[in-house]
Enzyme design. Structure first.
Site, short mmCIF file in Angstrom:
data_model
loop_
_atom_site.label_atom_id
_atom_site.label_comp_id
_atom_site.label_asym_id
_atom_site.label_seq_id
_atom_site.Cartn_x
_atom_site.Cartn_y
_atom_site.Cartn_z
N SER A 1 0.94 -1.51 0.19
CA SER A 1 -0.01 0.15 -0.02
C SER A 1 0.96 1.62 0.33
CB SER A 1 -0.70 -0.49 1.31
OG SER A 1 -1.85 0.95 1.42
N ASP B 1 -10.85 -3.41 -5.58
CA ASP B 1 -9.47 -2.73 -4.12
C ASP B 1 -10.74 -1.45 -4.27
OD1 ASP B 1 -8.28 -1.02 -2.63
OD2 ASP B 1 -6.58 -1.57 -3.06
N HIS C 1 -8.59 -4.87 -1.26
CA HIS C 1 -6.93 -3.88 -0.37
C HIS C 1 -5.91 -5.03 0.42
CE1 HIS C 1 -4.78 -0.54 -0.54
NE2 HIS C 1 -4.62 -0.86 0.96
#
Length: 428
Positions: A227, A362, A393
């Protein structure tokens, strides 16, 4: 009079008979009406479940974008997970929201306990970088000394469940692991300067990489970012050519590539992105306020009481970034902060093999942001962009029906790719 008197009971009797007949008929219809309402309610619930859980969606192999090169052919042959179907848990795994929520709430299932050594490095501005070293639990299949250098997601550290699961699996495959603890993220660890991590500051990550190279002079590096960590590692590699020395490859998972573009999409309600924005902002707000005394108490601090007041009223990450985060590095505006801290201006300078992994469902990453990795993979021979249909995610859970497995598709796919790169380099 007589006729009228005789006709009144007859009329009353007729009306009573008709009313009794209607009530009797309506009484028979009531159960059928209630059954119809029940069926309609059940059908509505099922429809909502099918839509929310995305049950009608089919499973497909990931979309892989890359140039046709000897390396890409070798990788596709050596990494069957990149060409096979990713099958999430049947009941809820096709929903990006459920995958993301489970990751956010639990991280992973049956998380292993790790045993490592925590390192503390003083930085030039008085901050203290911290990271953990976890030695390999087996020999790597190539026989080489390889260290996986890991940068977690926003506000995360080595004690997060998803990091512990990935590190444990990597250790068992022969990798030493070094995991950065984002500045200010570790609980019960005070800041030593009025500065926290930001979305693109590479100082602490660079310090960790330098330490690993010096402490293990024979080791080669695998760079992994999750991320926000994906943005940091790609920016780090592209900032300076020397940062890529002894690096075999880099893997970035579920990043957004351009903070400037992403901040616009985070205010939109599609895929509940505005709600996720609020939840992430609330988490960041609590983390920053836990260091309030340090941020306000030092004379060299750029944070004021007015900034903290604006922070307390913030309901989005953008408001937090504008009131607090950009000031750690002296940016004049939020736009400048996002522009300078995004990897999109550096990633094209990365020359080592680069795997960019995203999920199509996501809810945090808008589809328009995926144009960056797709275009990059089409133009650069070292880049491979992999897009799964499901996964959310940082979810990517696997399982039969309801209960997910401890190890995720993401964990296995990353190690499969890095193993292939290690063998490719060994052959060379």
């Amino acid at each position: 009079m007589t006729c009228f008197a005789h006709s009144e009971p007859s009329l009353t009797h007729t009306m009573t008979t008709m009313e009794s007949s209607d009530v009797h008929t309506f009484g028979h219809e009531l159960p059928a009406m209630f059954d119809g309402v029940k069926l309609a309610a059940v059908a509505t619930v099922l429809y909502v479940l099918v839509r929310c859980l995305n049950l009608k969606s089919t499973t497909e192999p990931p979309e892989v974008v890359c140039q046709d090169t000897p390396l890409s052919r070798f990788l596709l042959k050596s990494c069957p997970m990149l060409s096979a179907e990713y099958i999430p848990p049947l009941l809820w795994g096709k929903s990006g929201h459920f995958q993301t929520a489970l990751y956010g709430k639990m991280g992973r299932i049956n998380t292993p306990t790790l045993s490592g050594v925590r390192k503390f490095l003083p930085m030039h501005d008085g901050a203290t970088a911290t990271f953990d070293i976890f030695e390999a639990l087996a020999a790597h299949s190539t026989g080489d000394d390889i260290t996986m250098v890991i940068c977690p997601g926003i506000g995360n550290h080595s004690e997060q469940n998803y990091i512990r699961t990935f590190v444990d699996y990597s250790q068992r495959q022969g990798y030493r692991c070094a995991v950065l603890n984002h500045l200010g993220a570790l609980p019960n660890l005070e800041l030593t300067s009025p500065r926290m991590f930001t979305c693109g500051c590479t100082w602490e990550f660079e310090a960790m990489v330098s330490f690993v190279k010096q402490a293990f002079p024979q080791t080669q590096l695998i760079i992994v970012g999750f991320s926000l960590g994906g943005n940091i590692v790609c920016k780090f590699l592209g900032e300076n050519r020397s940062n890529q020395e002894r690096v075999l490859c880099c893997v970035s998972v579920c990043q957004g590539y351009s903070a400037l573009r992403a901040q616009e999409t985070f205010l939109q309600w599609d895929q509940c992105r505005r709600l996720y924005n609020f939840l992430l902002a609330d988490k960041m707000k609590k983390l920053i306020l836990s260091h309030r005394d340090t941020l306000l108490g030092m004379s060299c601090s750029s944070i004021t009481e007015a900034d903290v007041s604006r922070l307390c009223a913030a309901t989005s990450l953008m408001q937090i970034d504008d009131s607090i985060m950009r000031k750690f590095h002296g940016y004049n505006s939020l736009g400048e902060y996002y522009e300078k801290e995004s990897c999109v201006h550096f990633i094209h300078k990365v020359t080592v093999p680069l795997l960019l992994l995203n999920s199509s469902d996501d809810p945090l990453i808008h589809q328009s942001l995926l144009d960056v990795p797709r275009t990059l993979a089409e133009k650069k021979p070292n880049v491979m962009f992999t897009l799964t249909q499901h996964g959310g995610h940082l979810g990517f859970f696997e399982g039969a029906m309801l209960f997910p497995q401890p190890l995720t598709w993401m964990d296995k796919a990353i190690v499969e790719y890095t193993d292939a790169i290690c063998h490719w380099e060994k052959k060379k």
